[in-house]
Motif scaffolding. Structure first.
Motif, PDB file in Angstrom:
ATOM      1  N   GLN A  24     -22.482  73.291  30.021  1.00 20.65           N
ATOM      2  CA  GLN A  24     -22.711  72.114  29.182  1.00 20.65           C
ATOM      3  C   GLN A  24     -22.654  70.811  30.133  1.00 20.65           C
ATOM      4  O   GLN A  24     -21.723  70.784  31.029  1.00 20.65           O
ATOM      5  CB  GLN A  24     -21.798  72.018  28.003  1.00 20.65           C
ATOM      6  N   GLY A 110     -18.845  71.344  30.580  1.00 23.14           N
ATOM      7  CA  GLY A 110     -18.285  72.175  29.558  1.00 23.14           C
ATOM      8  C   GLY A 110     -18.501  73.696  30.340  1.00 23.14           C
ATOM      9  O   GLY A 110     -19.576  73.972  30.929  1.00 23.14           O
ATOM     10  N   PHE A 112     -18.147  77.849  28.746  1.00 25.76           N
ATOM     11  CA  PHE A 112     -17.615  78.704  27.538  1.00 25.76           C
ATOM     12  C   PHE A 112     -16.694  79.908  27.823  1.00 25.76           C
ATOM     13  O   PHE A 112     -16.739  80.320  29.036  1.00 25.76           O
ATOM     14  CB  PHE A 112     -19.095  79.404  27.313  1.00 25.76           C
ATOM     15  N   ILE A 116     -10.801  80.539  22.539  1.00 25.93           N
ATOM     16  CA  ILE A 116     -10.120  79.163  23.127  1.00 25.93           C
ATOM     17  C   ILE A 116      -8.777  79.223  23.119  1.00 25.93           C
ATOM     18  O   ILE A 116      -7.864  78.603  24.001  1.00 25.93           O
ATOM     19  CB  ILE A 116     -10.656  77.990  22.380  1.00 25.93           C
ATOM     20  N   TRP A 133      -8.078  68.479  21.969  1.00 29.71           N
ATOM     21  CA  TRP A 133      -8.465  69.759  21.724  1.00 29.71           C
ATOM     22  C   TRP A 133      -8.907  69.717  20.057  1.00 29.71           C
ATOM     23  O   TRP A 133      -8.414  68.844  19.304  1.00 29.71           O
ATOM     24  CB  TRP A 133      -7.637  70.970  21.819  1.00 29.71           C
ATOM     25  N   THR A 135     -10.195  72.922  16.795  1.00 33.37           N
ATOM     26  CA  THR A 135     -10.512  74.369  16.386  1.00 33.37           C
ATOM     27  C   THR A 135     -10.728  74.526  15.235  1.00 33.37           C
ATOM     28  O   THR A 135     -10.227  73.552  14.170  1.00 33.37           O
ATOM     29  CB  THR A 135      -9.440  75.378  16.935  1.00 33.37           C
ATOM     30  N   PHE A 145     -12.475  73.687  21.161  1.00 36.61           N
ATOM     31  CA  PHE A 145     -12.890  73.287  22.273  1.00 36.61           C
ATOM     32  C   PHE A 145     -11.461  72.656  22.858  1.00 36.61           C
ATOM     33  O   PHE A 145     -10.559  72.328  22.153  1.00 36.61           O
ATOM     34  CB  PHE A 145     -13.940  72.133  22.259  1.00 36.61           C
ATOM     35  N   TYR A 147     -10.273  69.886  26.169  1.00 29.28           N
ATOM     36  CA  TYR A 147     -10.596  69.161  27.618  1.00 29.28           C
ATOM     37  C   TYR A 147      -9.199  69.110  28.423  1.00 29.28           C
ATOM     38  O   TYR A 147      -8.019  68.878  28.052  1.00 29.28           O
ATOM     39  CB  TYR A 147     -10.821  67.636  27.118  1.00 29.28           C
ATOM     40  N   GLU A 159     -14.240  70.676  29.740  1.00 32.69           N
ATOM     41  CA  GLU A 159     -14.146  71.099  28.683  1.00 32.69           C
ATOM     42  C   GLU A 159     -14.501  72.634  28.507  1.00 32.69           C
ATOM     43  O   GLU A 159     -15.491  73.380  28.821  1.00 32.69           O
ATOM     44  CB  GLU A 159     -15.083  70.221  27.565  1.00 32.69           C
ATOM     45  N   ILE A 161     -14.877  75.601  26.019  1.00 32.40           N
ATOM     46  CA  ILE A 161     -15.786  75.817  24.511  1.00 32.40           C
ATOM     47  C   ILE A 161     -15.733  77.200  24.197  1.00 32.40           C
ATOM     48  O   ILE A 161     -16.169  78.138  24.976  1.00 32.40           O
ATOM     49  CB  ILE A 161     -17.048  75.367  24.650  1.00 32.40           C
ATOM     50  N   GLN A 162     -15.214  77.520  23.001  1.00 34.46           N
ATOM     51  CA  GLN A 162     -15.396  78.730  22.331  1.00 34.46           C
ATOM     52  C   GLN A 162     -16.755  78.495  21.180  1.00 34.46           C
ATOM     53  O   GLN A 162     -16.056  77.984  20.131  1.00 34.46           O
ATOM     54  CB  GLN A 162     -14.106  79.353  21.804  1.00 34.46           C
TER      55      GLN A 162
END
Length: 173
Positions: A24, A110, A112, A116, A133, A135, A145, A147, A159, A161-162
């Motif tokens: 991302q 970002g 993945f 997370i 963050w 969730t 997420f 950072y 970042e 990211i889940q």
């Protein structure tokens, strides 16, 4: 944070990611609708999914070691990499800090991850805490997420990211 610590952190972030690519690229915009129009003019008409993240839709938030109360609107489009546009609504937040220092435009990349919480815990063991963050934004309470600043000046941000298994429907623009 030293530069060598930032390099170690970058390597650990890469180890935790699903693949070696950037997943991302994110940009801060003052107005989400105008940002989408600008990107559509640049890349051709695209489909965008729009969401508002706030304490009501993101049940667990953190910012700079304490609880978070930030609100943002975001739009996601494409993949390989996905484009994310973020309109900060309320802070304090990493976005507001960035805009004050650097203005609108490119903000972070970002990557993945599968989980997370596991990724954040692995980074804590390395001495790294997320700057911001959140969730629980998926329909099933998953998704999150975090950072991380890789440089002492905070000018390089990654970042993790889940993506949630199921997202709620896109908000109207």
């Amino acid at each position: 944070m030293t530069v060598s610590h930032g390099v170690r952190l970058a390597k650990k972030l890469a180890d935790l990611s699903r693949n070696p690519n950037v997943d991302q690229v994110a940009f801060l915009v003052p107005d989400l609708r105008a940002g989408i129009e600008q990107w559509n003019a640049l890349l051709g008409e695209r489909e965008w999914r729009v969401y508002q993240y706030a304490p009501s839709t993101l049940p667990r938030l953190g910012f700079r070691g304490g609880p978070g109360q930030f609100v943002m609107r975001l739009a996601l489009s494409g993949s390989g990499p996905q484009i994310e546009l973020i309109e900060p609504v309320a802070g304090p937040s990493l976005y507001h800090e960035w805009i004050k220092r650097r203005g609108y435009g490119p903000h972070h990349v970002g990557r993945f991850v599968d989980d997370i919480e596991t990724a954040m815990e692995a980074l804590r063991r390395e001495g790294a805490e997320p700057v911001q963050w959140g969730t629980g934004y998926g329909l099933d309470g998953d998704g999150g997420f975090a950072y991380y600043e890789l440089t002492p000046d905070g000018d390089t941000i990654v970042e993790l990211i889940q993506p949630p298994r199921r997202r709620r429907p896109s908000d109207p623009l």
